[in-house]
Every structure is written in C-alpha cells, then in structure tokens.
Design a protein around this motif. Structure first.
Motif, PDB file in Angstrom:
ATOM      1  N   MET A   1       6.067   3.412  -4.764  1.00  0.00           N
ATOM      2  CA  MET A   1       7.146   4.360  -4.558  1.00  0.00           C
ATOM      3  C   MET A   1       6.515   5.748  -4.588  1.00  0.00           C
ATOM      4  O   MET A   1       5.859   6.119  -5.564  1.00  0.00           O
ATOM      5  CB  MET A   1       8.198   4.245  -5.657  1.00  0.00           C
ATOM      6  CG  MET A   1       9.369   5.174  -5.497  1.00  0.00           C
ATOM      7  SD  MET A   1      10.650   4.588  -4.376  1.00  0.00           S
ATOM      8  CE  MET A   1      11.341   3.252  -5.333  1.00  0.00           C
ATOM      9  N   THR A   2       6.678   6.492  -3.494  1.00  0.00           N
ATOM     10  CA  THR A   2       6.159   7.853  -3.404  1.00  0.00           C
ATOM     11  C   THR A   2       7.337   8.811  -3.459  1.00  0.00           C
ATOM     12  O   THR A   2       8.290   8.670  -2.697  1.00  0.00           O
ATOM     13  CB  THR A   2       5.386   8.063  -2.079  1.00  0.00           C
ATOM     14  OG1 THR A   2       4.318   7.107  -2.016  1.00  0.00           O
ATOM     15  CG2 THR A   2       4.832   9.477  -1.991  1.00  0.00           C
ATOM     16  N   ILE A   3       7.281   9.750  -4.377  1.00  0.00           N
ATOM     17  CA  ILE A   3       8.327  10.758  -4.534  1.00  0.00           C
ATOM     18  C   ILE A   3       7.739  12.094  -4.090  1.00  0.00           C
ATOM     19  O   ILE A   3       6.681  12.499  -4.557  1.00  0.00           O
ATOM     20  CB  ILE A   3       8.792  10.860  -6.006  1.00  0.00           C
ATOM     21  CG1 ILE A   3       9.157   9.482  -6.565  1.00  0.00           C
ATOM     22  CG2 ILE A   3       9.942  11.851  -6.124  1.00  0.00           C
ATOM     23  CD1 ILE A   3      10.255   8.751  -5.823  1.00  0.00           C
ATOM     24  N   LEU A   4       8.431  12.759  -3.162  1.00  0.00           N
ATOM     25  CA  LEU A   4       7.960  14.031  -2.604  1.00  0.00           C
ATOM     26  C   LEU A   4       9.021  15.114  -2.766  1.00  0.00           C
ATOM     27  O   LEU A   4      10.213  14.834  -2.638  1.00  0.00           O
ATOM     28  CB  LEU A   4       7.678  13.876  -1.109  1.00  0.00           C
ATOM     29  CG  LEU A   4       6.603  12.884  -0.705  1.00  0.00           C
ATOM     30  CD1 LEU A   4       6.757  12.503   0.754  1.00  0.00           C
ATOM     31  CD2 LEU A   4       5.241  13.484  -0.955  1.00  0.00           C
ATOM     32  N   VAL A   5       8.568  16.317  -3.011  1.00  0.00           N
ATOM     33  CA  VAL A   5       9.421  17.498  -2.975  1.00  0.00           C
ATOM     34  C   VAL A   5       8.689  18.505  -2.098  1.00  0.00           C
ATOM     35  O   VAL A   5       7.533  18.845  -2.358  1.00  0.00           O
ATOM     36  CB  VAL A   5       9.663  18.096  -4.381  1.00  0.00           C
ATOM     37  CG1 VAL A   5      10.602  19.291  -4.294  1.00  0.00           C
ATOM     38  CG2 VAL A   5      10.205  17.049  -5.342  1.00  0.00           C
ATOM     39  N   TYR A   6       9.350  18.938  -1.010  1.00  0.00           N
ATOM     40  CA  TYR A   6       8.714  19.876  -0.088  1.00  0.00           C
ATOM     41  C   TYR A   6       9.775  20.769   0.537  1.00  0.00           C
ATOM     42  O   TYR A   6      10.968  20.503   0.465  1.00  0.00           O
ATOM     43  CB  TYR A   6       7.905  19.146   0.982  1.00  0.00           C
ATOM     44  CG  TYR A   6       8.671  18.112   1.775  1.00  0.00           C
ATOM     45  CD1 TYR A   6       9.330  18.445   2.958  1.00  0.00           C
ATOM     46  CD2 TYR A   6       8.726  16.783   1.369  1.00  0.00           C
ATOM     47  CE1 TYR A   6      10.016  17.495   3.696  1.00  0.00           C
ATOM     48  CE2 TYR A   6       9.400  15.825   2.085  1.00  0.00           C
ATOM     49  CZ  TYR A   6      10.045  16.180   3.254  1.00  0.00           C
ATOM     50  OH  TYR A   6      10.729  15.240   3.984  1.00  0.00           O
TER      51      TYR A   6
ATOM     52  N   THR B   1       0.841  -1.201   0.000  1.00  0.00           N
ATOM     53  CA  THR B   1       0.000   0.000   0.000  1.00  0.00           C
ATOM     54  C   THR B   1       0.876   1.250   0.000  1.00  0.00           C
ATOM     55  O   THR B   1       1.984   1.231   0.522  1.00  0.00           O
ATOM     56  CB  THR B   1      -0.911   0.054   1.244  1.00  0.00           C
ATOM     57  OG1 THR B   1      -0.090   0.056   2.404  1.00  0.00           O
ATOM     58  CG2 THR B   1      -1.878  -1.107   1.282  1.00  0.00           C
ATOM     59  N   PRO B   2       0.386   2.363  -0.568  1.00  0.00           N
ATOM     60  CA  PRO B   2       1.182   3.603  -0.566  1.00  0.00           C
ATOM     61  C   PRO B   2       1.446   4.089   0.860  1.00  0.00           C
ATOM     62  O   PRO B   2       0.650   3.851   1.761  1.00  0.00           O
ATOM     63  CB  PRO B   2       0.294   4.603  -1.311  1.00  0.00           C
ATOM     64  CG  PRO B   2      -0.666   3.784  -2.088  1.00  0.00           C
ATOM     65  CD  PRO B   2      -0.869   2.518  -1.311  1.00  0.00           C
ATOM     66  N   ASP B   3       2.563   4.768   1.045  1.00  0.00           N
ATOM     67  CA  ASP B   3       2.943   5.325   2.347  1.00  0.00           C
ATOM     68  C   ASP B   3       2.021   6.484   2.695  1.00  0.00           C
ATOM     69  O   ASP B   3       1.958   7.469   1.965  1.00  0.00           O
ATOM     70  CB  ASP B   3       4.391   5.808   2.282  1.00  0.00           C
ATOM     71  CG  ASP B   3       4.912   6.305   3.617  1.00  0.00           C
ATOM     72  OD1 ASP B   3       4.203   7.065   4.292  1.00  0.00           O
ATOM     73  OD2 ASP B   3       6.030   5.926   3.982  1.00  0.00           O
TER      74      ASP B   3
END
Length: 174
Positions: free
Chosen positions: A162-167, A92-94
């Motif tokens: 795979m979750t890719i984040l930019v913050y 499942t997604p994070d």
C-alpha cells in the motif's frame, strides 16, 4: 504554500475520503484519491474523490477553523490543489510517478501480509519520504477488510503493498 497547507490540514482533509466498500480487492491493483482545491485565503473551493473501484464523485472538506487560518497565506487569486492518494498493489510496490507539475509532499510504502480471511496479519513501513508524513499507516491499513482468499486453509499470507502519497501544486489565476 503547498507544504504549509499540507502540514496544516492533512488530518482534516484526509478525513474527507472514506470508502464505502465492504471489502477491498487483494488480487488486483487499485487506487483511490481525494483532490482538494483551496483558495489563497484558505477557503476550500472544491473536493473530488476518484477511484479505480467506483465512479468519481464530489466530497466534502472537513477542516477546523484553525487549519483554514493556518493555510491562509497566499493571495486570494491563487489556488492550491492537494491530493491524498493510496495505491494498492499485489506482490510489488506501485512504480507509478506523480502527475506532471505536482510536488511530492510525503510518501509512505507499507508491506502488507493479507491472510486467508481477508485481514491484514502483518504490516511494516518499508519506505517513507517527504516532509509531510501521511497519517494513514499500519494501524489504519490493519483495520481494512479485504476479500477473503480463494485458497481455503492457505498457510501463508498474501504479500501486497500500500503506497500512500500526498502531493500538490499551486496556481495563480489572472
């Protein structure tokens, strides 16, 4: 300033994070992130690589003069901290959110099918949000090598996300 910095230098800063791991774990959740601090004049001040897989370490920012010039739009006594993060989660997604006070610039969630040999057999972007699209996508995820499955001869691929984040966030220093 955060959005301008993210858009101006996403490709150059993202190249600062490279993993020296031969094969990634596909059975347990893990994460990696690079946090870069940049002064208001666009000059990198610090870079830190953190991971659930290996120890925290400093990193280098690889930025072209054009990216630095484009990011330089604030007072010298202000700092912008931008983080590029990838989270892997089997099944499942994070659901984990952002650190308190940070602003989401971009997010992308990919569904992966990992075969018995540890290769990504299929990848699909299932959601994306934010003004800044992460440059890490299915092409890059498909190049990753995961530990081979313990199930020899398994006919079905293991499902993962795979979750890719930019913050990031800006600070004014007095």
């Amino acid at each position: 300033m955060i959005a301008a910095l993210g858009l101006a230098s996403a490709a150059t800063i993202a190249t600062a994070a490279t993993t020296n791991i031969a094969a990634l774990d596909s059975a347990a959740p893990w994460w990696e992130k690079v946090t870069v601090t940049i002064s208001g004049d666009g000059q990198p001040q610090a870079c830190q690589f953190e991971s659930s897989i290996k120890a925290t370490q400093p990193c280098d920012v690889v930025a072209s003069p054009a990216a630095v010039a484009k990011a330089a739009s604030g007072p010298k006594d202000s700092y912008t901290r931008i983080t590029f993060e990838r989270r892997f989660s089997p099944n499942t997604p994070d659901p984990t959110g952002l650190p308190t006070g940070d602003t989401l610039l971009g997010q992308q969630v990919m569904a992966l099918a990992i075969g018995a040999k540890g290769t990504v057999d299929n990848c699909e972007i299932v959601s994306a949000s934010g003004d800044m699209r992460p440059e890490y996508g299915c092409k890059e995820a498909s190049a990753e090598k995961f530990h081979a499955s313990a199930q020899t001869g398994a006919a079905t691929a293991k499902k993962a996300y795979m979750t890719i984040l930019v913050y990031g966030h800006s600070e004014h220093v007095v």
